[in-house]
Design a protein around this motif. Structure first.
Motif, mmCIF file in Angstrom:
data_model
loop_
_atom_site.group_PDB
_atom_site.id
_atom_site.type_symbol
_atom_site.label_atom_id
_atom_site.label_comp_id
_atom_site.label_asym_id
_atom_site.label_seq_id
_atom_site.Cartn_x
_atom_site.Cartn_y
_atom_site.Cartn_z
ATOM 1 N N TYR A 59 0.827 -1.219 0.000
ATOM 2 C CA TYR A 59 0.000 0.000 0.000
ATOM 3 C C TYR A 59 0.858 1.264 0.000
ATOM 4 N N CYS A 60 1.995 1.195 0.703
ATOM 5 C CA CYS A 60 2.824 2.398 0.838
ATOM 6 C C CYS A 60 3.320 2.897 -0.519
ATOM 7 N N SER A 61 3.448 1.987 -1.477
ATOM 8 C CA SER A 61 3.925 2.408 -2.797
ATOM 9 C C SER A 61 2.969 3.409 -3.436
ATOM 10 N N GLU A 62 1.674 3.230 -3.138
ATOM 11 C CA GLU A 62 0.675 4.150 -3.699
ATOM 12 C C GLU A 62 0.874 5.565 -3.177
ATOM 13 N N ALA A 63 1.531 5.680 -2.026
ATOM 14 C CA ALA A 63 1.668 6.990 -1.380
ATOM 15 C C ALA A 63 2.968 7.692 -1.738
ATOM 16 N N CYS A 64 3.896 6.959 -2.349
ATOM 17 C CA CYS A 64 5.240 7.514 -2.557
ATOM 18 C C CYS A 64 5.359 8.132 -3.951
ATOM 19 N N HIS A 65 5.717 9.401 -3.991
ATOM 20 C CA HIS A 65 5.802 10.106 -5.274
ATOM 21 C C HIS A 65 6.902 9.532 -6.158
ATOM 22 N N PHE A 66 7.950 8.964 -5.555
ATOM 23 C CA PHE A 66 9.018 8.410 -6.390
ATOM 24 C C PHE A 66 8.575 7.106 -7.059
ATOM 25 N N TYR A 67 7.801 6.325 -6.340
ATOM 26 C CA TYR A 67 7.267 5.108 -6.963
ATOM 27 C C TYR A 67 6.167 5.472 -7.960
ATOM 28 N N GLN A 68 5.260 6.328 -7.530
ATOM 29 C CA GLN A 68 4.105 6.663 -8.372
ATOM 30 C C GLN A 68 4.507 7.299 -9.699
ATOM 31 N N SER A 69 5.570 8.092 -9.667
ATOM 32 C CA SER A 69 5.948 8.809 -10.891
ATOM 33 C C SER A 69 6.833 7.972 -11.806
ATOM 34 N N THR A 70 7.318 6.816 -11.322
ATOM 35 C CA THR A 70 8.204 5.986 -12.148
ATOM 36 C C THR A 70 7.670 4.576 -12.375
ATOM 37 N N THR A 123 12.422 11.610 0.225
ATOM 38 C CA THR A 123 12.484 12.935 0.844
ATOM 39 C C THR A 123 12.091 12.858 2.318
ATOM 40 N N GLU A 124 12.002 11.637 2.833
ATOM 41 C CA GLU A 124 11.590 11.428 4.230
ATOM 42 C C GLU A 124 10.296 12.188 4.504
ATOM 43 N N CYS A 125 9.410 12.168 3.507
ATOM 44 C CA CYS A 125 8.185 12.972 3.603
ATOM 45 C C CYS A 125 7.173 12.366 4.565
ATOM 46 N N GLY A 126 7.244 11.055 4.778
ATOM 47 C CA GLY A 126 6.348 10.413 5.743
ATOM 48 C C GLY A 126 4.973 10.073 5.205
ATOM 49 N N ARG A 127 4.722 10.311 3.923
ATOM 50 C CA ARG A 127 3.380 10.064 3.393
ATOM 51 C C ARG A 127 3.045 8.569 3.413
ATOM 52 N N CYS A 128 4.068 7.738 3.194
ATOM 53 C CA CYS A 128 3.821 6.291 3.175
ATOM 54 C C CYS A 128 3.315 5.796 4.532
ATOM 55 N N SER A 129 3.785 6.425 5.605
ATOM 56 C CA SER A 129 3.366 5.978 6.940
ATOM 57 C C SER A 129 1.896 6.275 7.210
ATOM 58 N N MET A 130 1.369 7.309 6.536
ATOM 59 C CA MET A 130 -0.037 7.662 6.744
ATOM 60 C C MET A 130 -0.951 6.576 6.174
ATOM 61 N N CYS A 132 0.195 3.195 5.517
ATOM 62 C CA CYS A 132 0.578 1.840 5.937
ATOM 63 C C CYS A 132 -0.364 1.311 7.026
ATOM 64 N N PRO A 133 -0.993 0.149 6.809
ATOM 65 C CA PRO A 133 -1.909 -0.392 7.825
ATOM 66 C C PRO A 133 -1.191 -0.790 9.110
ATOM 67 N N MET A 134 0.138 -0.984 9.016
ATOM 68 C CA MET A 134 0.900 -1.365 10.204
ATOM 69 C C MET A 134 1.587 -0.154 10.840
ATOM 70 N N GLY A 135 1.406 1.005 10.240
ATOM 71 C CA GLY A 135 2.002 2.226 10.807
ATOM 72 C C GLY A 135 3.515 2.263 10.738
ATOM 73 N N VAL A 136 4.087 1.593 9.749
ATOM 74 C CA VAL A 136 5.558 1.556 9.646
ATOM 75 C C VAL A 136 6.099 2.956 9.329
ATOM 76 N N ASN A 137 7.065 3.393 10.131
ATOM 77 C CA ASN A 137 7.661 4.718 9.952
ATOM 78 C C ASN A 137 8.878 4.592 9.028
ATOM 79 N N THR A 138 8.601 4.566 7.741
ATOM 80 C CA THR A 138 9.677 4.366 6.766
ATOM 81 C C THR A 138 10.681 5.515 6.805
ATOM 82 N N ALA A 139 10.192 6.733 6.978
ATOM 83 C CA ALA A 139 11.097 7.892 6.964
ATOM 84 C C ALA A 139 12.159 7.763 8.056
#
Ligand code: SF4
Ligand code: SF4
Length: 444
Positions: A59-70, A123-130, A132-139
């Motif tokens: 799910y986090c991939s949907e939130a990441c601009h680097f994944y989404q744009s590439t 960019t350590e933006c933290g959007r993926c954590s919002m 993630c169903p497990m609340g993983v703090n990727t940043a």
């Protein structure tokens, strides 16, 4: 008015940063040992939980601009933590002896490959954590990876060069106390009162290399707002640089030292409040991560410029004149470090609403806002230019969908990235700063 020659000169200076990085004398074996030592030491209970909790749902991939744009799976947030996860599994997890039987150890080539993933592509933006169903703090994990790579001498040369400069000479891009004084003299010659090196003040204003060189209007605007409010304030030449290349590069010692310079000056003048410039990463560096030398919390309040201005407006202490053009359509770009990490959402909006213009929100907005693609030092990494420009495309479309003719930002790095994106795309939208717009409508 932004001097485009200075802007282009700044971009040129970035191209030459790699030549300025001083090489280290580490062997390959030492690099691996040092990186793994940091990864082990920094994997506390919270990070271990994050590493073990990931169920690879994607799910986090949907939130990441680097994944989404590439659409490139290597840029998925969960993959960025794979090396850290492997070191934890093999060395610090409960089943480490078992895991070592079938999980290969990480290699120097792995570390080199991950340099791009955790510096250029996060960019350590933290959007993926919002999401993630497990609340993983990727940043946070990415930041630990940066610390590990920096310790191994494997940070990008651009960030290494500026970190070495800030740690050694105390300047950033050659800007130190003399350059600050020159800018202050220039603004004073324009009739703006700027207290510098006052021995006592209630409020200390901090600025940044980008404002001293390029966004001088933002510094002038903040000064005019403070003067209008009648605040007893000052800049301090011995501690004015909010940009923290320790945080961006992964150098924990520099991060602490750069914050300490500001803390020492604030304590010396008895400041009750420190106002940070429009700079995203300066906010977590001083507000959330800095402590007194003995570990106690800072004895003064730390506020972002847009946060301070919004509070003053909400409290009724700052009123603005009506705008020249109330039909002007504006939208706000939330800096990730302010909105998502810091909760600074309402204050900039309070300031923008007080302008009396047609304020439009992007979709999504506030904490769910998309990153511009240039934060956390990505803007300074030359080889990341294409990637961040692709990521910027998401933000650009989001802004365009509002129909706004102006995007307002509250972070100098975002502003640089948006300006670069606008120039590359011949994008006609006007780019403004919160404090500059507010200062234009001050009474009198
Ligand atoms: S959304 Fe969370 S659990 Fe799912 S892959 Fe990403 S980090 Fe792992
Ligand atoms: S923190 Fe932001 S840039 Fe980094 S992986 Fe998550 S969504 Fe992507």
């Amino acid at each position: 008015m932004i001097n485009k020659d200075v802007f282009h000169g700044f971009l040129q200076a970035i191209h030459h940063l790699p030549e300025m990085a001083q090489p280290d004398a580490l062997t390959d074996a030492e690099r691996l040992v040092r990186a793994k030592a940091v990864m082990r030491a920094k994997t506390d209970r919270g990070l271990a939980l994050d590493l073990e909790a990931c169920v690879n749902c994607g799910y986090c991939s949907e939130a990441c601009h680097f994944y989404q744009s590439t659409n490139d799976p290597k840029y998925s947030p969960s993959r960025k933590l794979d090396l850290l996860r492997r070191v934890h599994a093999r060395e610090t997890s409960a089943f480490a002896p078992l895991k070592r039987l079938f999980l290969p150890d990480i290699t120097l080539d792995d570390l080199k490959e991950w340099q791009e993933l955790v510096y250029d592509a996060c960019t350590e933006c933290g959007r993926c954590s919002m999401i993630c169903p497990m609340g993983v703090n990727t940043a946070r994990g990415v930041n630990v990876m940066r610390e590990a790579l920096f310790e191994a001498g494997l940070a990008p040369l651009e960030l290494t060069a500026v970190a070495q400069e800030q740690a050694g000479r105390g300047t950033v891009f050659g800007v130190g106390p003399d350059e600050l004084r020159q800018t202050v003299d220039l603004l004073r010659s324009q009739g703006i009162t700027i207290p510098l090196d006052e021995p006592q003040a209630d409020l200390m204003l901090v600025t940044t290399v980008i404002d001293v060189l390029l966004f001088q209007d933002a510094l002038a605007a903040t000064a005019r707002i403070l003067n209008h409010l009648g605040v007893r304030w000052t800049l301090r030449s011995a501690g004015f640089e909010a940009a923290n290349f320790g945080l961006l590069s992964g150098s924990e010692s520099l991060q602490k030292a750069a914050s300490q310079r500001l803390i020492d000056e604030a304590l010396a003048i008895g400041a009750k409040t420190v106002i940070l410039p429009e700079c995203g990463h300066a906010y977590p560096a001083l507000r959330w991560e800095a402590r007194l030398a003995d570990g106690r919390p800072l004895p003064f309040e730390v506020l972002a410029a847009s946060e301070f201005v919004g509070r003053e407006i909400t409290a009724g202490r700052l009123q603005l004149q009506p705008p020249q053009d109330p039909s002007r359509k504006i939208t706000y770009h939330d800096a990730c470090k302010l909105a998502r990490h810091g909760g600074v959402v309402d204050e900039p909006r309070a300031a923008l609403k007080a302008l009396g213009m047609d304020l439009r929100e992007t979709t999504p907005t506030a904490e769910q806002n998309w990153c511009c693609g240039g934060g956390a030092g990505v803007f300074l990494i030359n080889r990341a230019e294409g990637l961040r420009h692709q990521a910027w495309g998401i933000k650009r479309e989001q802004i365009d969908a509002t129909g706004a003719d102006t995007v307002v930002v509250s972070c100098g790095s975002c502003r640089l990235n948006v300006m670069a994106g606008a120039e590359a795309d011949a994008w006609p939208t006007t780019i403004e700063s919160v404090v500059e717009m507010v200062a234009r409508q001050l009474p009198g």
